[in-house]
Design a protein around this motif. Structure first.
Motif, PDB file in Angstrom:
ATOM      1  N   ILE A  39      -7.906  -1.780  -6.033  1.00  0.00           N
ATOM      2  CA  ILE A  39      -8.534  -3.266  -6.259  1.00  0.00           C
ATOM      3  C   ILE A  39      -9.377  -3.280  -7.341  1.00  0.00           C
ATOM      4  O   ILE A  39     -10.038  -2.267  -7.826  1.00  0.00           O
TER       5      ILE A  39
ATOM      6  N   LEU B 289      -6.627   0.562   0.690  1.00  0.00           N
ATOM      7  CA  LEU B 289      -7.106  -0.425  -0.348  1.00  0.00           C
ATOM      8  C   LEU B 289      -8.692   0.043  -0.732  1.00  0.00           C
ATOM      9  O   LEU B 289      -9.467  -0.011  -0.024  1.00  0.00           O
TER      10      LEU B 289
ATOM     11  N   TRP C 218      -7.313 -10.188   4.330  1.00  0.00           N
ATOM     12  CA  TRP C 218      -8.371  -9.032   4.755  1.00  0.00           C
ATOM     13  C   TRP C 218      -9.492  -9.743   4.993  1.00  0.00           C
ATOM     14  O   TRP C 218      -9.989 -10.674   4.377  1.00  0.00           O
TER      15      TRP C 218
ATOM     16  N   VAL D 185       0.860  -1.450   0.194  1.00  0.00           N
ATOM     17  CA  VAL D 185      -0.100  -0.021   0.128  1.00  0.00           C
ATOM     18  C   VAL D 185       0.780   1.160   0.146  1.00  0.00           C
ATOM     19  O   VAL D 185       0.651   2.212  -0.796  1.00  0.00           O
TER      20      VAL D 185
ATOM     21  N   TYR E 198     -14.428  -1.615  -0.752  1.00  0.00           N
ATOM     22  CA  TYR E 198     -14.900  -1.723  -2.211  1.00  0.00           C
ATOM     23  C   TYR E 198     -16.458  -1.956  -2.390  1.00  0.00           C
ATOM     24  O   TYR E 198     -17.013  -3.006  -2.432  1.00  0.00           O
TER      25      TYR E 198
ATOM     26  N   VAL F 268      -9.688  -1.469   4.177  1.00  0.00           N
ATOM     27  CA  VAL F 268     -10.002  -1.799   2.820  1.00  0.00           C
ATOM     28  C   VAL F 268     -11.555  -1.674   2.523  1.00  0.00           C
ATOM     29  O   VAL F 268     -12.369  -1.980   3.118  1.00  0.00           O
TER      30      VAL F 268
ATOM     31  N   CYS G  49      -2.094   4.473  -1.349  1.00  0.00           N
ATOM     32  CA  CYS G  49      -3.624   3.658  -1.535  1.00  0.00           C
ATOM     33  C   CYS G  49      -3.307   2.771  -2.673  1.00  0.00           C
ATOM     34  O   CYS G  49      -3.086   3.410  -3.763  1.00  0.00           O
ATOM     35  N   ALA G  50      -3.749   1.554  -2.503  1.00  0.00           N
ATOM     36  CA  ALA G  50      -3.741   0.686  -3.720  1.00  0.00           C
ATOM     37  C   ALA G  50      -5.143   0.281  -4.162  1.00  0.00           C
ATOM     38  O   ALA G  50      -6.025   0.492  -3.600  1.00  0.00           O
TER      39      ALA G  50
ATOM     40  N   ILE H 147      -4.648  -4.987  -7.474  1.00  0.00           N
ATOM     41  CA  ILE H 147      -5.150  -6.154  -6.960  1.00  0.00           C
ATOM     42  C   ILE H 147      -6.089  -6.976  -7.483  1.00  0.00           C
ATOM     43  O   ILE H 147      -7.394  -6.093  -7.671  1.00  0.00           O
TER      44      ILE H 147
END
Ligand SMILES: C[S+](C)CC[C@H](N)C(=O)O
Ligand SMILES: N[C@@H](CCS)C(=O)O
Ligand SMILES: [Zn+2]
Length: 348
Positions: free
Chosen positions: A34, A315, A215, A25, A276, A274, A31-32, A80
């Motif tokens: 997904i 994430l 996670w 990260v 999403y 994380v 910040c990565a 990812i």
């Protein structure tokens, strides 16, 4: 461009297991990204998944579509990608007449399709100068027990009185072993709706001595508590006891809930956050269709995503009904601002 060097995810040192994701990260600029909705993207390509196996049906009937969707998300800029194993379970496959061995092969296949797509995409970038992609990680999806039940109970957290801790551990154990043996970089526990299943996962990771980081993502219906009605403070207290869980957060909830949840989770844990969310539509578990509600355009989703990042999410991606276009825009927005904030363009 520098060479990405991360701690070894398969190390025997639990701190380094968690450190691997934290490094990832950090090297993505804080910040990565997904990928986005997987099953719903398979549907957009014509897959028919109105079935108790949902997207896992494509492991049997349409594996080429699975590769296609992974490649779409890689091209869109996902750091990812999450495997197609959300609703792939051994009892699910066995109830369709497959043997245990065939079921295990399908689980392996879900990881191989993702790692092959990642390697192919990465190889294809070799001769492209100055690209800004990172070599993606593969997270093996482990859907909740409620996902397997295929009755919408990952959104209400009610598994029935006969379901106790041991039953949940037994349900998850063999799939977890097979997925880990198949060589993903991470495990992604998705739409966990209650504290009991959180406890089962945390105990199982310890009992099985899982050396890759995980996670754990919860679903939520009211934007405040887990679907079971239990508080996130209670659920995250369990997550915090684990040296093997590197990140905790929310998936497949509407975007409008996410900002306050990130703020709340930041107070409850030192782990990576994380998130999403889905597109804002609601799943009708009986009719097996998405009901239009507060659906977010990609533009709106991205404005919110920068707020999630600024509130501390490390994430960020999309879940059901978000698409490669959502992730392309998200990646541009999050990576553009990370250039400005840390002066580095990427971590390749
Ligand atoms: C995240 S929900 C949309 C997945 C599908 C659900 N488990 C079902 O089978 O109905
Ligand atoms: N990884 C799964 C989550 C469903 S809620 C998918 O995107 O299909
Ligand atoms: Zn979803």
């Amino acid at each position: 461009m520098g060479v990405l060097q991360l701690s070894d995810p398969n190390t025997t040192d639990e701190n380094a297991t968690i450190g691997f994701l934290q490094d990832f990260v950090e090297k993505a600029g804080g910040c990565a990204v997904i990928d986005g909705g997987f099953a719903t993207q398979l549907e957009l390509h014509g897959a028919s998944i109105k079935d108790p196996l949902w997207s896992a049906l494509c492991l049997i009937n349409n594996p080429h579509l699975i590769s296609k969707v992974h490649l779409e998300y890689l091209e869109a800029g996902a750091d990812i990608i999450v495997t197609s194993s959300y609703q792939a379970t051994l009892p699910g496959f066995i109830s369709r007449g497959l043997s245990q061995q065939q079921g295990e092969k399908l689980l392996e296949k879900s990881v191989k399709l993702a790692t092959d797509a990642r390697d192919l995409f990465w190889e294809s970038l070799k001769n492209i100068a100055n690209h800004t992609y990172n070599r993606a990680l593969v997270a093996a999806s482990v859907g909740s027990y409620g996902a397997y039940l295929a009755d919408g109970s990952e959104y209400n957290g009610f598994y029935g009185d006969d379901v106790d801790l041991n039953k949940l551990k037994d349900f998850h154990r063999r799939r977890l072993q097979v997925l880990v043996e198949s060589g993903p970089d991470l495990l992604a526990f998705e739409t966990i709706p209650n504290k009991l299943e959180t406890q089962a996962i945390v105990e199982l990771l310890e009992e099985e001595d899982v050396r890759i980081p995980s996670w754990i993502c919860f679903s939520t219906i009211d934007g405040v508590n887990a679907p079971s009605g239990e508080s996130f403070a209670d659920c995250i207290q369990v997550v915090n006891t684990s040296r093997r869980v590197a990140a905790v957060g929310i998936n497949c909830a509407p975007p409008q809930f996410v900002h306050s949840l990130v703020q709340n989770f930041k107070k409850l844990t030192a782990k990576v956050i994380v998130v999403y969310p889905n597109s804002g539509e609601t799943w009708d578990g009986v009719a097996k269709r998405w009901l239009p509600s507060k659906c977010f355009s990609d533009d709106k989703f991205n404005v919110l995503a920068t707020r999630w990042r600024d509130a501390g999410a490390g994430l960020i991606g999309g879940c059901c009904r978000t698409t490669p276009s959502t992730i392309r825009d998200l990646s541009k927005v999050l990576k553009k601002s990370s250039v400005a904030s840390n002066g580095t363009k990427d971590m390749v």
